[in-house]
Design a protein around this motif. Structure first.
Motif, PDB file in Angstrom:
ATOM      1  N   ALA A 135       0.765  -1.397   0.002  1.00 38.76           N
ATOM      2  CA  ALA A 135       0.036   0.125   0.038  1.00 38.76           C
ATOM      3  C   ALA A 135       0.884   1.102   0.199  1.00 38.76           C
ATOM      4  O   ALA A 135       1.579   1.429  -0.842  1.00 38.76           O
ATOM      5  CB  ALA A 135      -0.965  -0.157   1.000  1.00 38.76           C
ATOM      6  N   ASP A 136       0.745   2.051   0.930  1.00 35.00           N
ATOM      7  CA  ASP A 136       1.530   3.356   1.029  1.00 35.00           C
ATOM      8  C   ASP A 136       2.906   3.410   1.479  1.00 35.00           C
ATOM      9  O   ASP A 136       3.637   4.316   1.663  1.00 35.00           O
ATOM     10  CB  ASP A 136       0.640   4.569   1.892  1.00 35.00           C
ATOM     11  N   GLU A 155      11.542   5.340   2.955  1.00 34.94           N
ATOM     12  CA  GLU A 155      11.540   5.913   1.662  1.00 34.94           C
ATOM     13  C   GLU A 155      12.531   5.161   0.576  1.00 34.94           C
ATOM     14  O   GLU A 155      12.522   5.254  -0.575  1.00 34.94           O
ATOM     15  CB  GLU A 155      12.015   7.374   1.427  1.00 34.94           C
ATOM     16  N   THR A 156      13.560   4.249   1.352  1.00 35.57           N
ATOM     17  CA  THR A 156      14.324   3.472   0.510  1.00 35.57           C
ATOM     18  C   THR A 156      13.869   2.297   0.037  1.00 35.57           C
ATOM     19  O   THR A 156      14.322   1.370  -0.639  1.00 35.57           O
ATOM     20  CB  THR A 156      15.633   3.221   1.249  1.00 35.57           C
ATOM     21  N   ARG A 157      12.518   1.810   0.602  1.00 33.20           N
ATOM     22  CA  ARG A 157      11.765   0.651   0.232  1.00 33.20           C
ATOM     23  C   ARG A 157      10.596   0.682  -0.671  1.00 33.20           C
ATOM     24  O   ARG A 157       9.747   1.566  -0.339  1.00 33.20           O
ATOM     25  CB  ARG A 157      11.397  -0.356   1.338  1.00 33.20           C
ATOM     26  N   THR A 158      10.487   0.247  -1.579  1.00 30.77           N
ATOM     27  CA  THR A 158       9.419   0.189  -2.668  1.00 30.77           C
ATOM     28  C   THR A 158       8.162  -0.881  -2.069  1.00 30.77           C
ATOM     29  O   THR A 158       8.443  -1.710  -2.154  1.00 30.77           O
ATOM     30  CB  THR A 158       9.529  -0.047  -4.154  1.00 30.77           C
ATOM     31  N   PRO A 159       6.987  -0.324  -1.929  1.00 33.23           N
ATOM     32  CA  PRO A 159       5.844  -1.344  -1.667  1.00 33.23           C
ATOM     33  C   PRO A 159       5.845  -2.289  -2.788  1.00 33.23           C
ATOM     34  O   PRO A 159       5.894  -2.027  -3.868  1.00 33.23           O
ATOM     35  CB  PRO A 159       4.781  -0.486  -1.553  1.00 33.23           C
ATOM     36  N   LEU A 160       5.429  -3.464  -2.339  1.00 32.40           N
ATOM     37  CA  LEU A 160       5.219  -4.471  -3.458  1.00 32.40           C
ATOM     38  C   LEU A 160       4.028  -4.319  -4.333  1.00 32.40           C
ATOM     39  O   LEU A 160       3.055  -3.833  -3.767  1.00 32.40           O
ATOM     40  CB  LEU A 160       5.143  -5.858  -2.831  1.00 32.40           C
ATOM     41  N   LYS A 161       4.219  -4.769  -5.510  1.00 29.76           N
ATOM     42  CA  LYS A 161       3.113  -4.393  -6.369  1.00 29.76           C
ATOM     43  C   LYS A 161       2.415  -5.868  -6.495  1.00 29.76           C
ATOM     44  O   LYS A 161       3.017  -7.097  -6.409  1.00 29.76           O
ATOM     45  CB  LYS A 161       3.597  -4.139  -7.955  1.00 29.76           C
ATOM     46  N   PHE A 162       1.245  -5.917  -6.647  1.00 28.97           N
ATOM     47  CA  PHE A 162       0.115  -6.861  -6.721  1.00 28.97           C
ATOM     48  C   PHE A 162      -0.048  -7.402  -8.095  1.00 28.97           C
ATOM     49  O   PHE A 162      -0.052  -6.680  -9.026  1.00 28.97           O
ATOM     50  CB  PHE A 162      -0.962  -6.772  -5.975  1.00 28.97           C
ATOM     51  N   SER A 163       0.399  -8.739  -8.396  1.00 26.49           N
ATOM     52  CA  SER A 163       0.095  -9.309 -10.014  1.00 26.49           C
ATOM     53  C   SER A 163      -1.397  -9.457 -10.132  1.00 26.49           C
ATOM     54  O   SER A 163      -2.172  -9.555  -9.168  1.00 26.49           O
ATOM     55  CB  SER A 163       0.652 -10.646  -9.932  1.00 26.49           C
ATOM     56  N   SER A 164      -1.766  -8.875 -11.276  1.00 20.64           N
ATOM     57  CA  SER A 164      -3.026  -8.943 -11.649  1.00 20.64           C
ATOM     58  C   SER A 164      -3.637 -10.010 -12.184  1.00 20.64           C
ATOM     59  O   SER A 164      -4.752 -10.241 -12.369  1.00 20.64           O
ATOM     60  CB  SER A 164      -3.265  -7.673 -12.632  1.00 20.64           C
ATOM     61  N   SER A 165      -2.692 -11.257 -12.132  1.00 23.43           N
ATOM     62  CA  SER A 165      -3.173 -12.487 -12.832  1.00 23.43           C
ATOM     63  C   SER A 165      -2.565 -13.666 -12.165  1.00 23.43           C
ATOM     64  O   SER A 165      -1.346 -13.303 -11.454  1.00 23.43           O
ATOM     65  CB  SER A 165      -3.110 -12.603 -14.334  1.00 23.43           C
ATOM     66  N   LEU A 166      -3.192 -14.508 -12.123  1.00 26.83           N
ATOM     67  CA  LEU A 166      -2.397 -15.826 -11.614  1.00 26.83           C
ATOM     68  C   LEU A 166      -1.281 -16.281 -12.577  1.00 26.83           C
ATOM     69  O   LEU A 166      -1.424 -16.194 -13.899  1.00 26.83           O
ATOM     70  CB  LEU A 166      -3.619 -17.117 -11.625  1.00 26.83           C
ATOM     71  N   PRO A 167      -0.303 -16.860 -12.141  1.00 27.19           N
ATOM     72  CA  PRO A 167       0.639 -17.463 -12.586  1.00 27.19           C
ATOM     73  C   PRO A 167       0.232 -18.585 -13.783  1.00 27.19           C
ATOM     74  O   PRO A 167      -0.725 -19.260 -13.327  1.00 27.19           O
ATOM     75  CB  PRO A 167       1.795 -18.007 -11.631  1.00 27.19           C
ATOM     76  N   LYS A 168       0.968 -18.958 -14.601  1.00 22.55           N
ATOM     77  CA  LYS A 168       0.638 -20.065 -15.530  1.00 22.55           C
ATOM     78  C   LYS A 168       1.264 -21.319 -14.646  1.00 22.55           C
ATOM     79  O   LYS A 168       2.441 -21.284 -14.253  1.00 22.55           O
ATOM     80  CB  LYS A 168       1.362 -19.706 -16.916  1.00 22.55           C
ATOM     81  N   LEU A 169       1.025 -22.415 -15.175  1.00 24.37           N
ATOM     82  CA  LEU A 169       1.435 -23.825 -14.530  1.00 24.37           C
ATOM     83  C   LEU A 169       3.085 -23.756 -15.066  1.00 24.37           C
ATOM     84  O   LEU A 169       3.272 -23.336 -16.250  1.00 24.37           O
ATOM     85  CB  LEU A 169       0.542 -24.943 -15.261  1.00 24.37           C
ATOM     86  N   GLY A 170       3.593 -24.115 -14.173  1.00 26.27           N
ATOM     87  CA  GLY A 170       5.388 -24.034 -14.361  1.00 26.27           C
ATOM     88  C   GLY A 170       5.937 -22.987 -14.411  1.00 26.27           C
ATOM     89  O   GLY A 170       7.188 -22.849 -14.412  1.00 26.27           O
ATOM     90  N   ASP A 171       5.226 -21.532 -14.157  1.00 28.11           N
ATOM     91  CA  ASP A 171       5.887 -20.167 -13.963  1.00 28.11           C
ATOM     92  C   ASP A 171       6.722 -20.380 -12.701  1.00 28.11           C
ATOM     93  O   ASP A 171       6.598 -20.936 -11.562  1.00 28.11           O
ATOM     94  CB  ASP A 171       4.949 -19.062 -13.691  1.00 28.11           C
ATOM     95  N   LYS A 172       7.831 -19.810 -12.682  1.00 25.00           N
ATOM     96  CA  LYS A 172       8.800 -19.811 -11.578  1.00 25.00           C
ATOM     97  C   LYS A 172       8.322 -18.668 -10.480  1.00 25.00           C
ATOM     98  O   LYS A 172       7.914 -17.729 -10.775  1.00 25.00           O
ATOM     99  CB  LYS A 172      10.173 -19.494 -12.085  1.00 25.00           C
ATOM    100  N   LEU A 173       8.524 -19.131  -8.923  1.00 21.73           N
ATOM    101  CA  LEU A 173       8.137 -18.425  -8.123  1.00 21.73           C
ATOM    102  C   LEU A 173       9.240 -18.067  -7.314  1.00 21.73           C
ATOM    103  O   LEU A 173      10.121 -19.032  -6.979  1.00 21.73           O
ATOM    104  CB  LEU A 173       6.988 -19.028  -7.347  1.00 21.73           C
ATOM    105  N   THR A 174       9.557 -16.744  -6.603  1.00 26.53           N
ATOM    106  CA  THR A 174      10.569 -16.848  -5.669  1.00 26.53           C
ATOM    107  C   THR A 174       9.862 -16.640  -4.381  1.00 26.53           C
ATOM    108  O   THR A 174       9.016 -15.911  -4.274  1.00 26.53           O
ATOM    109  CB  THR A 174      11.569 -15.567  -6.186  1.00 26.53           C
TER     110      THR A 174
END
Length: 184
Positions: free
Chosen positions: A3-4, A67-86
């Motif tokens: 968020a903020d 201010e040195t840290r950027t909030p995470l952006k949310f993915s707007s879609s599900l990953p595809k099968l086999g997509d790499k996740l960290t």
């Protein structure tokens, strides 16, 4: 951090329901202990979804944004099968630095009231409430649980997972709904 920039998204089973004193630990390195500690104020939780939001505040109780840290952006879609996740986490069990693991997106588990995203990433106890990121660095889910492994602990509280597991992530769409409740 979402968020903020003053809010932290985590699991409800990590943050509780406001009954505990919370501390947010910030680090700039994957190999050293945290360098900054802030008070965390409980804001909102949903036990059915196992998600919670806390807010970082400074010593005066004012919302804190680094201010040195950027909030995470949310993915707007599900990953595809086999997509790499960290998967990033900060387990209190077995170490004092960030844990990083990775795996493939392996589907959706609809066996409970709310879906889980499944991953082949090794998620040992303590990684709950961290971040599951896609290849664009967007948040796709919140590490919540694992199935299939047997956890063994010794007398010093050092725990390890034995066997293969399926890592379970709460989808970021559930977090979006929770954030909307607080007006972020």
């Amino acid at each position: 951090i979402v968020a903020d920039g003053s809010y932290v998204l985590t699991n409800q089973h990590v943050a509780g329901n406001g009954e505990c004193d919370l501390t947010v630990w910030l680090t700039d390195s994957t190999t050293t202990s945290p360098t900054k500690y802030l008070t965390g104020q409980f804001v909102e939780a949903d036990s059915g979804r196992d998600l919670a939001i806390i807010r970082m505040v400074d010593s005066g109780g004012v919302p804190y944004v680094d201010e040195t840290r950027t909030p995470l952006k949310f993915s707007s879609s599900l990953p595809k099968l086999g997509d790499k996740l960290t998967i990033l986490g900060y387990p209190g069990l077995g170490g004092s630095s960030i844990t990083l693991t990775s795996g493939d997106f392996s589907g959706v588990d609809s066996s409970e009231d709310f879906d889980f995203l499944k991953t082949t990433a090794n998620m040992n106890p303590g990684v709950s409430g961290g971040a599951a990121l896609n290849s664009d660095g967007e948040l796709v889910g919140i590490p919540t649980a694992g199935r299939g492994a047997v956890v063994a602990c010794n007398q010093q509280s050092d725990c390890v997972a034995n066997g293969s597991t399926i890592g379970l992530l709460r989808p970021v769409s559930l977090a979006s709904e929770l954030l909307a409740r607080i007006g972020s």
